[in-house]
Design a protein around this motif. Structure first.
Motif, PDB file in Angstrom:
ATOM      1  N   ASN A   3       0.874  -1.160   0.000  1.00 21.81           N
ATOM      2  CA  ASN A   3       0.000   0.000   0.000  1.00 21.81           C
ATOM      3  C   ASN A   3       0.917   1.218   0.000  1.00 21.81           C
ATOM      4  OD1 ASN A   3      -1.829   2.005   0.377  1.00 21.81           O
ATOM      5  ND2 ASN A   3      -2.535   1.313   2.380  1.00 21.81           N
ATOM      6  N   ARG A  41      -8.852  -0.239  -6.040  1.00 27.54           N
ATOM      7  CA  ARG A  41      -8.943  -0.852  -4.720  1.00 27.54           C
ATOM      8  C   ARG A  41     -10.409  -0.948  -4.310  1.00 27.54           C
ATOM      9  NH1 ARG A  41      -4.581   1.368  -1.065  1.00 27.54           N
ATOM     10  NH2 ARG A  41      -3.463   0.046  -2.559  1.00 27.54           N
ATOM     11  N   PHE A  56      -8.114  -6.972   1.565  1.00 27.84           N
ATOM     12  CA  PHE A  56      -7.483  -6.027   0.641  1.00 27.84           C
ATOM     13  C   PHE A  56      -7.550  -6.629  -0.751  1.00 27.84           C
ATOM     14  CE2 PHE A  56      -3.714  -4.312  -1.546  1.00 27.84           C
ATOM     15  CZ  PHE A  56      -3.620  -3.006  -1.122  1.00 27.84           C
ATOM     16  N   ASP A  58      -6.670  -5.307  -4.682  1.00 28.98           N
ATOM     17  CA  ASP A  58      -6.235  -4.374  -5.716  1.00 28.98           C
ATOM     18  C   ASP A  58      -6.274  -5.085  -7.058  1.00 28.98           C
ATOM     19  OD1 ASP A  58      -5.746  -2.169  -4.155  1.00 28.98           O
ATOM     20  OD2 ASP A  58      -3.567  -2.203  -4.365  1.00 28.98           O
TER      21      ASP A  58
END
Length: 304
Positions: A3, A41, A56, A58
Motif C-alpha cells: 500500500n 482498490r 485487501f 487491488d
C-alpha cells in the motif's frame, strides 16, 4: 504488493447493516513513483472492509507498465499474488527470489514480520493483489513463502474454477490457509452454477470477458446463505469468500494488528530496527513508512 499511499487511511468498520447483494465500487490508487501504474482498490471500502478474512483487493490492468515496488514491511497478514497477464519478480527478507506468471500462485505469510519487494520489466500487466488477515492464533507465526506453479481445478457444466486458496466444491488448494476461506479464478463459458459454502460470504470481481452478474470494475458482495453462485457469459471471474471474520483489527499502511500501540511499534521497528530483515538484490532504497495520523487508530469489525 504494498500500500503505497502517502496518507493511508485507518480502516474503520462497525456493526453489520443487513444482508443482501452489494456493489463495492473501487477507488483508483497510484502504485509507485512518477510513472505509477493505477490500481483499483475495492477492499477495504467505505462500508465493507472484509469478505471472510480477505481484507485487501487491488486489481490492475491490462496496461503496459513496469511494476517497481521497493522493499516494505508486512505483519499479521498473507499476500496473494495472482496474474492474468505478465510476470512479477518477488524478493523477500527470507532470501526468496521467485517469479510468478499467470496460473501460478505466490503466497507470502507475513506473520510476526517480513519485508519484500516486487518488480517487473515493462510489459502488459494484468492481475490482482490480495491480502488475507491472520486470526489471533496465527498472526505471530514465523514468516514464510510458498510458490505453487500448478493448482487444482473444479469443473462443472459451463465453468472451470482454479482453486487458488482454501476449498471449493470439495477441491482444496495446497496453499496454506489459516481460516475457512476460498479464492478461485472461475472461467465461465455459458450458463453455470458454481457450488459454494453456505456459511461463507463471497465477493465476485470480473477479470476479463463479459459475465452478466458481474460488471466491469466493482466487486460484488454476496452474503452467506447460498449453496451456489449462478453466472452466465464468457469470461473469467475472481471468486473470494470465507466465514465472516469475527475479530476486530487495525489495518494501516502495510500492517494488520490489533491496537494503535502495536501498529506504532511496527512502524518504529521498520524505520529504526532490524526486525523485518533485509531484501537483498533490489536496486533501490526501502520505502519509508508514512507518518501516523494525529488520532489513535482503533480496532474495528468487518463493516462500517
Amino acid at each position: 504488493m504494498s500500500n503505497l499511499e502517502l496518507d493511508p487511511r485507518e480502516i474503520r468498520c462497525g456493526a453489520d447493516e443487513g444482508a443482501g447483494r452489494e456493489v463495492l465500487e473501487g477507488r483508483e490508487v497510484p502504485l509507485g513513483g512518477p510513472r505509477a501504474m493505477a490500481v483499483s482498490r475495492t477492499l477495504p471500502g467505505v462500508h465493507r472492509r472484509m469478505i471472510g478474512a480477505w481484507c485487501f483487493v487491488d486489481a490492475y490492468g491490462p496496461q503496459r507498465a513496469a511494476m517497481r515496488v521497493p522493499p516494505h514491511p508486512h505483519t499479521g497478514l498473507q499476500t496473494v499474488s495472482w496474474l492474468v497477464a505478465g510476470e512479477v519478480l518477488h524478493r523477500d527478507s527470507l532470501g526468496t527470489l521467485q517469479e510468478v506468471r499467470p496460473g501460478q500462485l505466490n503466497l507470502m505469510t507475513a506473520g510476526r514480520g517480513i519485508s519484500h519487494s516486487e518488480e517487473s520489466p515493462e510489459t502488459v500487466l494484468h492481475g490482482v493483489q490480495l491480502w488475507v488477515a491472520l486470526p489471533e492464533g496465527s498472526r505471530h507465526v514465523e514468516p514464510g513463502f510458498e510458490h505453487h506453479p500448478a493448482l487444482p481445478v473444479l469443473s462443472g457444466p459451463g465453468y472451470a474454477a482454479t482453486v487458488v486458496m482454501g476449498a471449493l466444491g470439495g477441491v482444496t488448494s495446497p496453499a496454506t490457509a489459516h481460516t475457512p476461506l476460498v479464492g478461485a479464478e472461475v472461467a465461465v463459458d455459458g450458463d453455470c452454477e458454481v457450488p459454494v459454502d453456505l456459511a461463507f460470504e463471497h465477493g465476485l470481481l470480473l477479470l476479463d470477458g463479459e459475465v452478466a452478474q458481474v460488471g466491469r470494475g466493482p466487486l460484488v458482495y454476496l452474503p452467506p446463505g447460498r449453496s451456489g453462485v449462478r453466472l452466465s457469459g464468457r469470461g473469467r471471474v475472481l471468486l473470494i469468500g470465507g466465514e465472516p471474520f469475527g475479530e476486530e483489527i487495525v489495518m494501516w499502511w502495510n500492517f494488520v494488528g490489533r491496537s494503535h500501540d502495536e501498529i506504532a511499534a511496527h512502524r518504529k521497528e521498520w524505520m529504526e530496527g532490524e526486525g523485518f530483515g533485509a531484501v537483498e538484490g533490489f536496486d533501490g532504497a526501502p520505502l519509508p513508512a508514512p507518518v501516523l495520523p494525529g488520532t489513535r487508530l482503533k480496532p474495528r469489525g468487518r463493516v462500517r
